[in-house]
Design a protein around this motif. Structure first.
Motif, PDB file in Angstrom:
ATOM      1  N   VAL A  66     -59.729  87.097  79.894  1.00  0.00           N
ATOM      2  CA  VAL A  66     -60.643  88.206  80.179  1.00  0.00           C
ATOM      3  C   VAL A  66     -61.486  88.540  78.946  1.00  0.00           C
ATOM      4  O   VAL A  66     -62.677  88.826  79.064  1.00  0.00           O
ATOM      5  CB  VAL A  66     -59.866  89.426  80.696  1.00  0.00           C
ATOM      6  CG1 VAL A  66     -60.757  90.661  80.766  1.00  0.00           C
ATOM      7  CG2 VAL A  66     -59.299  89.120  82.072  1.00  0.00           C
ATOM      8  N   GLU A  67     -60.887  88.460  77.762  1.00  0.00           N
ATOM      9  CA  GLU A  67     -61.671  88.695  76.535  1.00  0.00           C
ATOM     10  C   GLU A  67     -62.839  87.710  76.471  1.00  0.00           C
ATOM     11  O   GLU A  67     -63.962  88.081  76.112  1.00  0.00           O
ATOM     12  CB  GLU A  67     -60.787  88.522  75.301  1.00  0.00           C
ATOM     13  CG  GLU A  67     -59.815  89.678  75.080  1.00  0.00           C
ATOM     14  CD  GLU A  67     -58.796  89.404  73.987  1.00  0.00           C
ATOM     15  OE1 GLU A  67     -57.940  90.284  73.755  1.00  0.00           O
ATOM     16  OE2 GLU A  67     -58.828  88.305  73.370  1.00  0.00           O
ATOM     17  N   ARG A  68     -62.576  86.452  76.828  1.00  0.00           N
ATOM     18  CA  ARG A  68     -63.647  85.436  76.778  1.00  0.00           C
ATOM     19  C   ARG A  68     -64.684  85.665  77.877  1.00  0.00           C
ATOM     20  O   ARG A  68     -65.883  85.472  77.653  1.00  0.00           O
ATOM     21  CB  ARG A  68     -63.038  84.033  76.881  1.00  0.00           C
ATOM     22  CG  ARG A  68     -62.201  83.715  75.656  1.00  0.00           C
ATOM     23  CD  ARG A  68     -61.756  82.281  75.605  1.00  0.00           C
ATOM     24  NE  ARG A  68     -60.804  82.082  74.516  1.00  0.00           N
ATOM     25  CZ  ARG A  68     -60.180  80.945  74.260  1.00  0.00           C
ATOM     26  NH1 ARG A  68     -60.405  79.880  75.009  1.00  0.00           N
ATOM     27  NH2 ARG A  68     -59.330  80.862  73.243  1.00  0.00           N
ATOM     28  N   LEU A  69     -64.230  86.080  79.067  1.00  0.00           N
ATOM     29  CA  LEU A  69     -65.184  86.395  80.147  1.00  0.00           C
ATOM     30  C   LEU A  69     -66.077  87.561  79.729  1.00  0.00           C
ATOM     31  O   LEU A  69     -67.282  87.558  79.987  1.00  0.00           O
ATOM     32  CB  LEU A  69     -64.432  86.744  81.433  1.00  0.00           C
ATOM     33  CG  LEU A  69     -63.691  85.596  82.127  1.00  0.00           C
ATOM     34  CD1 LEU A  69     -62.779  86.139  83.224  1.00  0.00           C
ATOM     35  CD2 LEU A  69     -64.668  84.573  82.700  1.00  0.00           C
ATOM     36  N   ARG A  70     -65.495  88.564  79.087  1.00  0.00           N
ATOM     37  CA  ARG A  70     -66.258  89.748  78.673  1.00  0.00           C
ATOM     38  C   ARG A  70     -67.247  89.422  77.558  1.00  0.00           C
ATOM     39  O   ARG A  70     -68.264  90.092  77.397  1.00  0.00           O
ATOM     40  CB  ARG A  70     -65.312  90.849  78.202  1.00  0.00           C
ATOM     41  CG  ARG A  70     -64.423  91.439  79.290  1.00  0.00           C
ATOM     42  CD  ARG A  70     -65.227  92.232  80.296  1.00  0.00           C
ATOM     43  NE  ARG A  70     -64.380  92.871  81.304  1.00  0.00           N
ATOM     44  CZ  ARG A  70     -64.381  92.550  82.593  1.00  0.00           C
ATOM     45  NH1 ARG A  70     -65.202  91.614  83.046  1.00  0.00           N
ATOM     46  NH2 ARG A  70     -63.602  93.172  83.445  1.00  0.00           N
ATOM     47  N   ALA A  71     -66.936  88.398  76.761  1.00  0.00           N
ATOM     48  CA  ALA A  71     -67.803  88.039  75.627  1.00  0.00           C
ATOM     49  C   ALA A  71     -69.008  87.215  76.060  1.00  0.00           C
ATOM     50  O   ALA A  71     -69.942  87.030  75.280  1.00  0.00           O
ATOM     51  CB  ALA A  71     -66.986  87.266  74.580  1.00  0.00           C
ATOM     52  N   ASP A  72     -69.009  86.709  77.301  1.00  0.00           N
ATOM     53  CA  ASP A  72     -70.095  85.862  77.795  1.00  0.00           C
ATOM     54  C   ASP A  72     -70.973  86.697  78.724  1.00  0.00           C
ATOM     55  O   ASP A  72     -70.490  87.200  79.743  1.00  0.00           O
ATOM     56  CB  ASP A  72     -69.485  84.673  78.552  1.00  0.00           C
ATOM     57  CG  ASP A  72     -70.544  83.699  79.066  1.00  0.00           C
ATOM     58  OD1 ASP A  72     -71.735  84.084  79.161  1.00  0.00           O
ATOM     59  OD2 ASP A  72     -70.174  82.564  79.397  1.00  0.00           O
ATOM     60  N   THR A  75     -70.655  86.301  82.509  1.00  0.00           N
ATOM     61  CA  THR A  75     -69.450  86.700  83.240  1.00  0.00           C
ATOM     62  C   THR A  75     -68.945  88.088  82.854  1.00  0.00           C
ATOM     63  O   THR A  75     -67.954  88.555  83.423  1.00  0.00           O
ATOM     64  CB  THR A  75     -68.314  85.681  83.000  1.00  0.00           C
ATOM     65  OG1 THR A  75     -68.083  85.552  81.585  1.00  0.00           O
ATOM     66  CG2 THR A  75     -68.661  84.319  83.570  1.00  0.00           C
ATOM     67  N   SER A  76     -69.635  88.748  81.936  1.00  0.00           N
ATOM     68  CA  SER A  76     -69.113  90.011  81.390  1.00  0.00           C
ATOM     69  C   SER A  76     -69.037  91.124  82.436  1.00  0.00           C
ATOM     70  O   SER A  76     -68.233  92.045  82.301  1.00  0.00           O
ATOM     71  CB  SER A  76     -69.964  90.469  80.203  1.00  0.00           C
ATOM     72  OG  SER A  76     -71.292  90.705  80.623  1.00  0.00           O
ATOM     73  N   GLY A  77     -69.857  91.040  83.491  1.00  0.00           N
ATOM     74  CA  GLY A  77     -69.890  92.127  84.465  1.00  0.00           C
ATOM     75  C   GLY A  77     -68.988  91.929  85.674  1.00  0.00           C
ATOM     76  O   GLY A  77     -68.940  92.791  86.554  1.00  0.00           O
ATOM     77  N   GLY A  99     -59.826  95.583  79.067  1.00  0.00           N
ATOM     78  CA  GLY A  99     -61.057  95.558  79.831  1.00  0.00           C
ATOM     79  C   GLY A  99     -60.881  95.170  81.288  1.00  0.00           C
ATOM     80  O   GLY A  99     -61.820  94.723  81.933  1.00  0.00           O
ATOM     81  N   ASP A 101     -60.276  95.974  85.343  1.00  0.00           N
ATOM     82  CA  ASP A 101     -60.774  97.007  86.253  1.00  0.00           C
ATOM     83  C   ASP A 101     -59.687  97.526  87.191  1.00  0.00           C
ATOM     84  O   ASP A 101     -59.928  98.452  87.963  1.00  0.00           O
ATOM     85  CB  ASP A 101     -61.929  96.438  87.074  1.00  0.00           C
ATOM     86  CG  ASP A 101     -63.073  96.005  86.170  1.00  0.00           C
ATOM     87  OD1 ASP A 101     -63.872  96.872  85.804  1.00  0.00           O
ATOM     88  OD2 ASP A 101     -63.123  94.817  85.791  1.00  0.00           O
TER      89      ASP A 101
END
Ligand code: MN
Length: 130
Positions: A66-72, A75-77, A99, A101
């Motif tokens: 999830v940290e990597r998804l949020r950093a891109d 995919t962050s949203g 992070g 939901d």
């Protein structure tokens, strides 16, 4: 109502099948990943409406994923619900800080699980209204 597409990230075959069957029965389109690395690749290409993220995975764990998804920015949203049997306080603190939901404990209770999925998707849809 459009058919939401949900990415299931789960390394346990039986758990993944249960979640897939429940979601498909409710009319959702599903995608599946067995590892965090695979989930990131699929998320970048398919941009699902929601991701269900197991925490304990081979390779990088669900929190790092999830940290990597949020950093891109691509995919962050995407909203992510943690799905885990983990009752460890440290893990829960990392999930709370990570992070996500939403949080779903395993084994899942089907009605409660579907309500969480629907509520999370509805919240995201609401955010997009003008
Ligand atoms: Mn697992």
């Amino acid at each position: 109502m459009t058919r939401a597409r949900i990415l299931i990230v789960e390394d346990n075959d039986k758990n993944r099948k249960l979640v897939r069957d429940v979601l498909q029965f409710k009319g959702y389109e599903t995608l599946e990943a067995v590892t965090g690395e695979e989930a990131i690749e699929i998320a970048r290409h398919a941009i699902p409406d929601l991701i269900l993220m197991d925490i304990h995975l081979p390779g990088i764990d669900g929190i790092t994923t999830v940290e990597r998804l949020r950093a891109d920015p691509a995919t962050s949203g995407i909203p992510v619900i943690a799905v885990t049997a983990s009752a460890m306080a440290e893990d829960r603190a990392r999930i709370d800080a990570g992070g996500f939901d939403g949080y779903q404990s395993k084994p899942i209770e089907v009605r409660e699980f579907i309500e969480l999925v629907e509520a999370t998707l509805a919240r995201v849809d609401g955010d997009e209204q003008p």
